[in-house]
Scaffold this motif. Structure first.
Motif, PDB file in Angstrom:
ATOM      1  N   GLY A 194       0.796  -1.222   0.000  1.00  0.00           N
ATOM      2  CA  GLY A 194       0.000   0.000   0.000  1.00  0.00           C
ATOM      3  C   GLY A 194       0.828   1.271   0.000  1.00  0.00           C
ATOM      4  O   GLY A 194       0.286   2.368   0.128  1.00  0.00           O
ATOM      5  N   ARG A 195       2.125   1.140  -0.120  1.00  0.00           N
ATOM      6  CA  ARG A 195       3.025   2.307  -0.117  1.00  0.00           C
ATOM      7  C   ARG A 195       3.885   2.300  -1.378  1.00  0.00           C
ATOM      8  O   ARG A 195       3.848   1.354  -2.159  1.00  0.00           O
ATOM      9  N   SER A 196       4.688   3.361  -1.519  1.00  0.00           N
ATOM     10  CA  SER A 196       5.529   3.487  -2.713  1.00  0.00           C
ATOM     11  C   SER A 196       6.976   3.128  -2.410  1.00  0.00           C
ATOM     12  O   SER A 196       7.519   3.527  -1.385  1.00  0.00           O
ATOM     13  N   THR A 197       7.556   2.388  -3.331  1.00  0.00           N
ATOM     14  CA  THR A 197       8.978   2.033  -3.256  1.00  0.00           C
ATOM     15  C   THR A 197       9.681   2.650  -4.455  1.00  0.00           C
ATOM     16  O   THR A 197       9.218   2.493  -5.594  1.00  0.00           O
ATOM     17  N   LEU A 198      10.751   3.346  -4.182  1.00  0.00           N
ATOM     18  CA  LEU A 198      11.537   3.945  -5.263  1.00  0.00           C
ATOM     19  C   LEU A 198      12.723   3.042  -5.567  1.00  0.00           C
ATOM     20  O   LEU A 198      13.453   2.645  -4.660  1.00  0.00           O
ATOM     21  N   VAL A 199      12.906   2.708  -6.854  1.00  0.00           N
ATOM     22  CA  VAL A 199      14.089   1.952  -7.284  1.00  0.00           C
ATOM     23  C   VAL A 199      14.904   2.873  -8.182  1.00  0.00           C
ATOM     24  O   VAL A 199      14.442   3.243  -9.267  1.00  0.00           O
ATOM     25  N   TYR A 230      12.261  11.411  -0.790  1.00  0.00           N
ATOM     26  CA  TYR A 230      11.684  11.974   0.430  1.00  0.00           C
ATOM     27  C   TYR A 230      10.273  11.452   0.671  1.00  0.00           C
ATOM     28  O   TYR A 230       9.829  11.313   1.794  1.00  0.00           O
ATOM     29  N   VAL A 231       9.570  11.181  -0.423  1.00  0.00           N
ATOM     30  CA  VAL A 231       8.153  10.844  -0.320  1.00  0.00           C
ATOM     31  C   VAL A 231       7.923   9.327  -0.211  1.00  0.00           C
ATOM     32  O   VAL A 231       6.915   8.900   0.336  1.00  0.00           O
ATOM     33  N   CYS A 232       8.866   8.541  -0.744  1.00  0.00           N
ATOM     34  CA  CYS A 232       8.651   7.088  -0.781  1.00  0.00           C
ATOM     35  C   CYS A 232       9.022   6.437   0.560  1.00  0.00           C
ATOM     36  O   CYS A 232       9.934   6.892   1.243  1.00  0.00           O
ATOM     37  N   ASP A 233       8.340   5.359   0.873  1.00  0.00           N
ATOM     38  CA  ASP A 233       8.596   4.667   2.134  1.00  0.00           C
ATOM     39  C   ASP A 233       9.851   3.808   2.068  1.00  0.00           C
ATOM     40  O   ASP A 233      10.477   3.532   3.087  1.00  0.00           O
ATOM     41  N   MET A 234      10.158   3.361   0.855  1.00  0.00           N
ATOM     42  CA  MET A 234      11.337   2.503   0.695  1.00  0.00           C
ATOM     43  C   MET A 234      12.142   3.007  -0.504  1.00  0.00           C
ATOM     44  O   MET A 234      11.547   3.374  -1.531  1.00  0.00           O
ATOM     45  N   VAL A 235      13.455   3.020  -0.360  1.00  0.00           N
ATOM     46  CA  VAL A 235      14.315   3.440  -1.468  1.00  0.00           C
ATOM     47  C   VAL A 235      15.366   2.355  -1.707  1.00  0.00           C
ATOM     48  O   VAL A 235      16.085   1.953  -0.785  1.00  0.00           O
ATOM     49  N   VAL A 236      15.412   1.867  -2.937  1.00  0.00           N
ATOM     50  CA  VAL A 236      16.358   0.808  -3.311  1.00  0.00           C
ATOM     51  C   VAL A 236      17.304   1.384  -4.366  1.00  0.00           C
ATOM     52  O   VAL A 236      16.848   1.982  -5.342  1.00  0.00           O
ATOM     53  N   ARG A 291      30.906  -4.438 -11.493  1.00  0.00           N
ATOM     54  CA  ARG A 291      30.349  -5.108 -10.322  1.00  0.00           C
ATOM     55  C   ARG A 291      28.979  -4.510 -10.034  1.00  0.00           C
ATOM     56  O   ARG A 291      28.842  -3.303  -9.883  1.00  0.00           O
ATOM     57  N   ARG A 292      27.982  -5.365 -10.018  1.00  0.00           N
ATOM     58  CA  ARG A 292      26.626  -4.892  -9.741  1.00  0.00           C
ATOM     59  C   ARG A 292      26.323  -5.054  -8.264  1.00  0.00           C
ATOM     60  O   ARG A 292      26.751  -6.019  -7.639  1.00  0.00           O
ATOM     61  N   SER A 293      25.558  -4.096  -7.764  1.00  0.00           N
ATOM     62  CA  SER A 293      25.155  -4.240  -6.362  1.00  0.00           C
ATOM     63  C   SER A 293      23.792  -3.604  -6.153  1.00  0.00           C
ATOM     64  O   SER A 293      23.311  -2.830  -6.981  1.00  0.00           O
ATOM     65  N   ILE A 294      23.184  -3.963  -5.038  1.00  0.00           N
ATOM     66  CA  ILE A 294      21.887  -3.405  -4.660  1.00  0.00           C
ATOM     67  C   ILE A 294      21.970  -2.992  -3.201  1.00  0.00           C
ATOM     68  O   ILE A 294      22.671  -3.631  -2.406  1.00  0.00           O
ATOM     69  N   GLU A 295      21.308  -1.904  -2.870  1.00  0.00           N
ATOM     70  CA  GLU A 295      21.328  -1.437  -1.482  1.00  0.00           C
ATOM     71  C   GLU A 295      19.941  -0.919  -1.124  1.00  0.00           C
ATOM     72  O   GLU A 295      19.334  -0.176  -1.902  1.00  0.00           O
ATOM     73  N   ILE A 296      19.462  -1.305   0.028  1.00  0.00           N
ATOM     74  CA  ILE A 296      18.227  -0.684   0.531  1.00  0.00           C
ATOM     75  C   ILE A 296      18.666   0.535   1.326  1.00  0.00           C
ATOM     76  O   ILE A 296      19.258   0.426   2.394  1.00  0.00           O
ATOM     77  N   ASN A 297      18.400   1.680   0.733  1.00  0.00           N
ATOM     78  CA  ASN A 297      18.887   2.937   1.278  1.00  0.00           C
ATOM     79  C   ASN A 297      17.983   3.449   2.402  1.00  0.00           C
ATOM     80  O   ASN A 297      18.423   4.176   3.291  1.00  0.00           O
TER      81      ASN A 297
END
Lengths: 620, 99
Positions: A25-30, A185-191, A203-209
Motif C-alpha cells: 500500500g506504499r511506494s517504493t523507489l528503485v 523523500y516521499v517514498c517509504d522505501m528506497v532501493v 560489479r553490480r550491487s543493490i542497497e536498501i537505502n
C-alpha cells in the motif's frame, strides 16, 4: 511501532535483504543509472505480483509496452500470458512521437491519475509499476512544481490502495539519490542499484537505502543480471530452517573418515588447504567420486585445468569419472574465473543447485577465483557462496592453494568462519623423502585426530598412513638411501607446473642437481648446454610430444644423444609404452608416481649409464 | 487541403475542472478564438476525470493539455503553452481573423 505489511517480490535474494519484500500500500523507489537493471527488476516485480494474485498495472513511460512485454517474455516471465489472463495490464504512457510537445507553466497529472484509477477498477489491481518517473517528468519541471507533481503521484497511488514501485534514473553523484532529486523523500522505501567498475570488472550491487518502519539488511549486496532477470546475493550465512541431524558421509578416503570420527557432517562446508602439489585436487576428485558412487548427485567445478586434462588425470590415477557423468550422478564443469564476474559465477552455481539439485558441490580451487578478484569482491563471493550453500542445505568441499607459508597458518578470517571443517595438506620434508601430510585443523561439531598423518599418492587416488607409526621405518630407509642421486644432473621436462615442481622437489631432496623445462624446444636447448645424467620426460608436451623430443635428442648426435631417459606420463596404454621404448626411453613411469620409485629409477638408469662413460657424456 | 465547408482546425483541451491552471488556459483559449473565424475551428473541452478513454487515446496525462488534432501532424501543448500559442497556431494554420 506498527508492523509494516509487506509484499514478497520473488526476486531471488530481494525478500531476504528487505526482510520480506516491499511495503504494501506504499511506494517504493528503485533508483539506478542506465544499465543497472531497473526495468528488469520492474518487470520481475510486476510478473511475480501478478502470479501471486496481486493484479498489477504497468505504466510504460520510457519504452513502448510491446518492448517491455517482449523483454519480460524473453526472461521467462510470461507477461503475455498474464495479460491474456487479465492479471497485468500494460498502459502506454510514452511521450507522443508523431508530433511536437510543448510544456510550460503549471499543470497537474490528473490525466494520468484518472487513467490509473480506471485501470485499477477494471483490473481489480492492487499494485503498480511505473517505468520511469524520470521519463514521466521530462523535461524536468521547476523544482516546486516537480515536488508537487511527485507528491500527487505518490499520494494518489496510496489513496487507491496501490503498492507501487517507481523506477527512477540514479544521480551521477552521491549528493542525491536520483537525477530529479525529490522522489526519495516521499517514498517509504528506497532501493539503489549500482553497476560500478572495480578491479577491471563491472560489479553490480543493490542497497536498501531507506525503509520506513522496517528493519532491513544494511549496505551493498552483490547482484547479477541473468537470463532469468536480476538475482541478488544476500551476504549472510542464512540457515534454511529445520533441525539438522548429525548425519555423516564418507570423504571417499576411509582413513580420513577415521580421522574425523566417521566422516564429514552433512550440510557442512569443508576447505582443503595446501600448497601446489599437495594432493588437493585428488582429494576433491575422491570426494566427488565417492559421492557419485553412493548414488548422490555431485557438481564438480574445476577452475585450474581444462576439463579433458582434469578427467584424464583422474582416470590415470584410477579414478575414472566418465561413467558417473554418463549416469547423471556427476557434472564436471571447468571454466576460468577470469572470464566472468563473480556474480555470474554465483548465478551459475545457483542455477546448477536449482536445476541439477546436487547434494555435494566441489570447487577446485577458490584460489583461482581469488586471484581474479579484488579482496572485497572475493570476500563477497565467499560469503555469498556460503550463504547460498546454507540456504540450499548442501555440502561442499572447496580447495584453496596456499602460496608460501604453511597450510596450517592463519588466512583470511572470514574463510575460517565460513568453513565447518578445514583440512591442511602440506609437504613434510625429511632427509629422504617428500612426505605429504594431512591434518584436520578444525571440525565443528565433531571430535577429530589432532596429529598429522602421512598422505600418499598412488593408484586409486590417495592413501593415509599414521605418521608416528611410519616415521621410524621411513627414517631407517632414509639413512640408507639419502642423497642417492648426489652428483647427478637430471633434466626434467614437464609442461604442467604442479607436476614439474613436485618432481623437481623430489629429485632435489635426493641430492640431484635439476634443470627443469616446460617444453621440448627448451629441453633440446638445455641438452645442448649441459651434459645430463638422466632425463625425466613427460610425453604430452605443448610443442612436440616426448617421443619426438627423444628421437631428436637421439638423432642429434650431440649431448643428450645417449642420456638415459625415463618417461613420466599419464598415458598408460600398452601401445604408448611400446612407442616410448621404440623412441628410446629406458624407463616408463605412470603418473602420479611414488617418489621413491622415481628416485630408484633415475638412480638405476644413471648408474647403468655411468658404467659406460663413453655414452654418458653424450656423443662419440 | 480541407474542403472549404469543413473546419480547418480541430482542437481539444483536456482540463481538470478543479485546477486553476486549467481554468486559466481555457479562458485564454476561448478569448483567442473570438478573434478568429469560428467556422474554421472545432474546439472541444474535455474533463480528464470523465473522458478517461479519450484522454488515453489522445495520449494525454497532464492537465491542462491542448491537443491540435487537425491539421496533421498533431501537437500537444501542456500547461499554459496552449493559451499562449493558440493565436499563433491558428494563424499558422491559415484560419482567418473574425470580421
Amino acid at each position: 511501532m506498527t508492523e509494516v505489511r509487506k509484499l514478497a517480490l520473488g526476486v531471488p535474494g530481494f525478500d531476504v535483504i528487505s526482510n520480506g519484500g516491499i511495503p504494501e500500500g506504499r511506494s517504493t523507489l528503485v533508483a539506478g543509472r542506465s544499465g543497472t537493471g531497473k526495468t528488469l527488476l520492474g518487470l520481475q516485480v510486476a510478473s511475480h505480483l501478478a502470479r501471486s494474485g496481486v493484479n498489477t498495472v504497468l505504466l510504460a513511460v520510457e519504452e513502448p509496452p510491446e518492448d517491455l512485454i517482449t523483454c519480460a517474455d524473453s526472461l521467462g516471465l510470461d507477461m503475455s500470458g498474464a495479460i491474456r489472463a487479465g492479471t497485468i495490464v500494460v498502459s502506454d504512457v510514452t511521450r507522443p512521437m508523431d508530433g511536437p510537445m510543448v510544456v510550460s507553466g503549471e499543470y497537474d497529472i490528473s490525466g494520468l491519475m484518472h487513467r490509473v484509477e480506471y485501470l485499477v477498477k477494471q483490473l481489480g489491481a492492487r499494485a503498480l509499476v511505473l517505468d520511469s518517473v524520470t521519463a514521466l517528468f521530462s523535461p524536468r519541471p521547476p523544482a516546486e512544481l516537480l515536488r508537487s507533481l511527485f507528491f500527487q503521484l505518490v499520494h494518489g497511488f496510496r489513496k487507491m490502495g496501490l503498492t507501487s514501485v517507481l523506477l527512477a534514473e540514479g544521480a551521477p553523484d552521491s549528493a542525491s539519490v536520483t537525477t530529479l532529486g525529490v522522489e526519495d523523500y516521499v517514498c517509504d522505501m528506497v532501493v539503489l542499484l549500482r553497476n560500478v567498475f572495480d578491479a577491471e570488472r563491472r560489479r553490480r550491487s543493490i542497497e536498501i537505502n531507506k525503509y520506513r518502519r522496517s528493519a532491513h539488511y544494511k549496505g551493498e549486496y552483490p547482484c547479477a543480471i541473468t537470463s532469468r532477470g536480476l538475482t541478488i546475493f544476500p551476504l549472510d550465512a542464512r540457515e534454511n530452517g529445520g533441525e539438522r541431524a548429525a548425519e555423516r558421509y564418507s570423504s571417499g578416503l576411509p582413513a580420513l573418515d577415521a580421522m574425523i570420527s566417521g566422516g564429514l557432517l552433512r550440510d557442512s562446508i569443508a576447505i582443503v588447504r595446501g600448497p601446489t602439489g599437495s594432493g588437493k585436487t585428488l582429494l576433491a576428485g575422491l570426494y566427488a567420486r565417492a559421492g557419485a558412487l553412493r548414488g548422490e548427485r555431485v557438481s564438480y567445478w574445476g577452475f585450474e585445468e581444462p576439463r579433458a586434462v582434469l578427467l584424464r588425470n583422474f582416470a590415470a590415477i584410477g579414478m575414472p569419472m566418465e561413467d558417473l557423468e554418463a549416469k547423471g550422478l556427476l557434472k564436471v564443469t571447468c571454466s576460468y574465473p577470469e572470464a566472468m564476474g563473480f556474480e555470474d559465477l554465483l548465478v551459475q552455481l545457483r542455477n546448477r543447485l536449482e536445476d541439477y539439485d546436487p547434494s555435494l558441490i566441489v570447487l577446485d580451487s577458490i584460489s583461482s577465483i581469488e586471484h581474479s578478484l579484488s579482496d572485497k569482491a572475493f570476500r563477497q563471493f565467499m560469503v555469498g557462496l556460503a550463504s547460498m550453500l546454507r540456504e540450499h542445505r548442501r555440502s561442499a568441499l572447496l580447495t584453496q592453494t596456499i602460496q608460501g607459508g604453511s597450510a596450517t597458518e592463519h588466512t583470511a578470517p572470514y574463510l575460517s568462519t565460513i568453513a565447518d571443517m578445514i583440512l591442511a595438506l602440506d609437504y613434510s620434508p625429511d632427509d629422504f623423502d617428500l612426505n605429504r601430510t594431512i591434518r584436520v585443523l578444525k571440525m565443528r561439531g565433531s571430535a577429530h585426530t589432532q596429529t598429522a598423518c602421512r598422505l600418499r599418492i598412488g593408484e586409486g587416488g590417495l592413501n593415509i598412513e599414521h605418521f608416528a607409526v611410519k616415521q621410524e621405518s621411513t627414517r631407517r630407509r632414509s639413512d640408507l638411501r639419502s642423497r642417492q642421486l648426489e652428483g647427478l644432473h637430471v633434466l626434467v621436462v614437464e609442461d604442467y607446473g604442479d607436476a614439474r615442481e613436485a618432481t623437481v622437489a623430489a629429485l632435489l631432496r635426493d641430492g640431484a642437481d635439476v634443470t627443469a623445462v616446460g617444453s621440448a624446444s627448451e629441453a633440446l636447448e638445455a641438452a645442448q648446454q649441459h651434459a645430463f645424467d638422466a632425463i625425466v620426460c613427460d610425453l604430452g608436451l605443448p610443442d612436440v610430444d616426448g617421443y619426438t623430443l627423444l628421437e631428436r635428442l637421439r638423432g642429434g648426435g650431440g649431448r643428450g644423444a645417449d642420456t638415459p631417459a625415463v618417461a613420466l606420463t599419464g598415458w598408460t596404454l600398452p601401445e604408448e609404452r611400446q612407442r616410448a621404448q621404440r623412441a628410446g626411453f629406458a624407463g616408463f613411469l605412470r603418473k602420479p608416481v611414488a617418489l621413491d620409485e622415481l628416485r630408484d629409477m633415475v638412480a638405476r638408469l644413471a648408474g647403468a649409464s655411468a658404467a659406460a662413460p663413453a655414452t654418458r657424456d653424450g656423443g662419440p | 487541403m480541407l474542403p472549404a465547408s469543413e473546419p480547418r482546425v480541430e482542437l481539444v483541451l483536456y482540463v481538470n475542472p478543479t485546477s486553476a491552471a486549467s481554468l486559466k488556459v481555457r479562458t485564454l483559449i476561448e478569448k483567442a478564438l473570438h478573434d478568429f473565424d469560428a467556422s474554421a475551428v472545432v474546439f472541444e473541452v474535455l474533463d480528464v476525470s470523465r473522458e478517461v478513454l479519450r484522454a488515453a487515446e489522445d495520449r494525454v496525462i497532464f492537465a491542462p493539455t491542448l491537443v491540435k488534432k487537425r491539421p496533421e501532424p498533431p501537437a500537444w501543448f501542456v500547461g499554459d503553452a496552449g493559451g499562449q500559442m493558440v493565436a499563433t497556431l491558428l494563424a499558422a494554420c491559415g484560419v482567418e481573423k473574425a470580421r
